[in-house]
Design a protein around this motif. Structure first.
Motif, PDB file in Angstrom:
ATOM      1  N   ASP A 277      10.759  69.788  81.474  1.00 17.28           N
ATOM      2  CA  ASP A 277      11.196  68.673  82.342  1.00 17.28           C
ATOM      3  C   ASP A 277      11.857  67.533  82.128  1.00 17.28           C
ATOM      4  OD1 ASP A 277       9.738  70.444  84.374  1.00 17.28           O
ATOM      5  OD2 ASP A 277       7.796  70.016  83.236  1.00 17.28           O
TER       6      ASP A 277
ATOM      7  N   ILE B  24       8.690  59.797  88.120  1.00 12.49           N
ATOM      8  CA  ILE B  24       9.823  60.059  87.401  1.00 12.49           C
ATOM      9  C   ILE B  24      10.505  58.808  86.804  1.00 12.49           C
ATOM     10  CG2 ILE B  24      12.373  60.819  88.011  1.00 12.49           C
ATOM     11  CD1 ILE B  24      11.586  61.968  90.538  1.00 12.49           C
TER      12      ILE B  24
ATOM     13  N   ARG C  97       9.831  70.136  89.412  1.00 17.14           N
ATOM     14  CA  ARG C  97       9.678  70.366  87.780  1.00 17.14           C
ATOM     15  C   ARG C  97      10.241  71.933  87.378  1.00 17.14           C
ATOM     16  NH1 ARG C  97       5.561  67.813  84.842  1.00 17.14           N
ATOM     17  NH2 ARG C  97       4.546  69.915  84.376  1.00 17.14           N
TER      18      ARG C  97
ATOM     19  N   LEU D 142       8.613  63.770  85.323  1.00 19.54           N
ATOM     20  CA  LEU D 142      10.015  64.515  85.003  1.00 19.54           C
ATOM     21  C   LEU D 142      10.742  63.322  84.550  1.00 19.54           C
ATOM     22  CD1 LEU D 142      12.002  66.719  86.217  1.00 19.54           C
ATOM     23  CD2 LEU D 142      12.322  65.435  88.145  1.00 19.54           C
TER      24      LEU D 142
ATOM     25  N   PRO E 253       7.268  66.336  91.191  1.00 21.91           N
ATOM     26  CA  PRO E 253       6.604  65.441  90.473  1.00 21.91           C
ATOM     27  C   PRO E 253       6.183  64.173  91.110  1.00 21.91           C
ATOM     28  CG  PRO E 253       9.126  65.115  90.511  1.00 21.91           C
ATOM     29  CD  PRO E 253       8.825  66.595  91.474  1.00 21.91           C
TER      30      PRO E 253
END
Length: 430
Positions: free
Chosen positions: A209, A242, A232, A348, A239
């Motif tokens: 990821d 991020i 992901r 992520l 997600p």
């Protein structure tokens, strides 16, 4: 065709396309040479353009079609320049055409062969997020609209031969060379993105990821492998948080990349805005050294991202690690403005990878006797006064072949190189 009525443009990204259209619009024939199966370059991979969030292909695709239909432009795809002889006004350019294993006249681009092909391999156009078949088109709007067979991965099962009505698929095809007379040459060889594996602390390809900005572009794109949904790669779920890490492969002396890549800040802002507009529940943080929003409307775009709830954290994490307690990751960042240390647990991580010279650029420059900078970008005569003329008369350079540039600057650079090449061609014919 007399050299005075012909110019060769090498590289068919947006700068090369614009240069070809401008030259041909003045009545000079153009041979447009592209090593990929389709013209369009990196811009064809993008979803939106900043700061207007206009559809990238809505801008590029009409230009691609115009090139394909223009009577004074000949497109050579799957082709590379092998050598250049002669001088300004009278060049002889030898190009090598790699086999497609497709009859370009018979192929209708229907895609029946793609549907039936059983082999799936890494898709470079989708930055590896998706897969493609062993016989394929790079993307739905490819120009020329014909397929190409990847002989390296083809298992010769014979299904594509059976289903192809026009019998356009060839079992054998050889490389061919062609020599073109030209008054001038325009180099628009483009760029490549930094290989994020070289920044080992970020664990790219070790943690599924941790992705690059180009991979995120293909996810966000509605025509991409995930249908426009950010996911992901480890489990396919959306997600909840991020983190963007800026300047990966830019402004970094430890890996020999000291310069700014020009577009990374704005690309991160754009994608953060698109993510937040689609789902305000996703927490988005951008870790940066400096936000370089230098163009028209760019500062307002920065403010728009902040108003949408994007968090800006002035600091760079030392490493990205797997979170043993959860399925996400963990990274530590010190805010250089406050001295406060933040521990982030993103689902992520997006590495904003910098722009590097295309692999073909320096190699071609050496063949042509054109100088390069230490970083590999082709050197113009003067960065401040003349950014398109090279040290070899009759050869011009544009777009990201000389330095990192965004799309508007690349187009303007292509137009400038086109006019210089056109003027030289006219003078050669006098």
């Amino acid at each position: 065709m007399p050299a005075m009525t012909n110019i060769v443009v090498v590289g068919a990204g947006v700068a090369g396309i614009q240069a070809a259209l401008d030259i041909a619009g003045h009545g000079v024939h153009v041979d447009l040479v592209e090593r990929e199966p389709s013209i369009g370059g990196h811009m064809a991979q993008l979803d939106k353009t900043f700061p207007t969030n206009d559809c990238s292909m809505c801008i590029l695709s009409p230009k691609m079609v115009d090139v394909s239909r223009h009577p004074d432009i000949t497109i050579h795809t799957c082709a590379e320049v092998e050598r250049v002889e002669g001088e300004a006004g009278n060049f002889r350019v030898t190009i090598k055409k790699h086999p497609r294993y497709i009859d370009p006249v018979a192929c209708t681009g229907c895609g029946d062969c793609i549907q039936i092909c059983p082999v799936e391999v890494y898709n470079r156009f989708d930055a590896g997020v998706g897969v493609r078949k062993a016989i394929y088109k790079p993307h739905a709007q490819a120009v020329p609209d014909i397929v190409v067979k990847d002989l390296e991965h083809c298992i010769e099962c014979g299904l594509c031969y059976d289903i192809c009505g026009p019998n356009a698929i060839l079992k054998k095809e050889e490389e061919v060379t062609e020599t073109i007379d030209a008054a001038g040459i325009v180099l628009t060889t483009g760029y490549e993105v930094f290989d994020a594996r070289k920044k080992t602390p970020f664990n790219y390809l070790r943690l599924p990821d941790v992705i690059t900005s180009l991979e995120l572009e293909r996810m966000i794109n509605a025509g991409g492998p995930t249908g426009g949904k950010v996911k992901r790669l480890s489990d396919g779920r959306e997600p909840r948080s991020i983190v963007f890490i800026q300047c990966v492969g830019s402004r970094d002396m430890t890996i020999g990349c000291p310069s700014c890549s020009c577009v990374c800040c704005m690309q991160a802002l754009k994608n953060a805005i698109l993510i937040r507009e689609k789902n305000k529940e996703i927490d988005v943080t951008i870790c940066y050294m400096d936000i370089r929003a230098y163009g028209k409307g760019y500062e307002e775009y920065f403010e728009r991202a902040k108003s949408l709830g994007v968090r800006f954290l002035r600091g760079m994490p030392a490493e990205v690690l797997a979170d043993a307690r959860e399925s996400g990751m963990v990274l530590q960042v010190e805010d250089s403005e406050t001295g406060e240390v933040s521990i982030l647990h993103p689902d992520l991580v997006v590495l904003s990878v910098g722009i590097r010279p295309s692999e073909a650029g320096p190699a071609l420059a050496e063949k042509l006797g054109v100088a390069c900078e230490e970083n590999g970008f082709i050197r113009p005569v003067n960065d401040a006064v003349d950014t398109v003329t090279t040290l070899r008369p009759g050869i011009f350079v544009a777009g990201t072949a000389t330095a990192p540039r965004d799309i508007p600057d690349s187009v303007a650079s292509g137009q400038a190189a086109a006019m210089r090449a056109w003027i030289d061609a006219i003078r050669a014919g006098e």
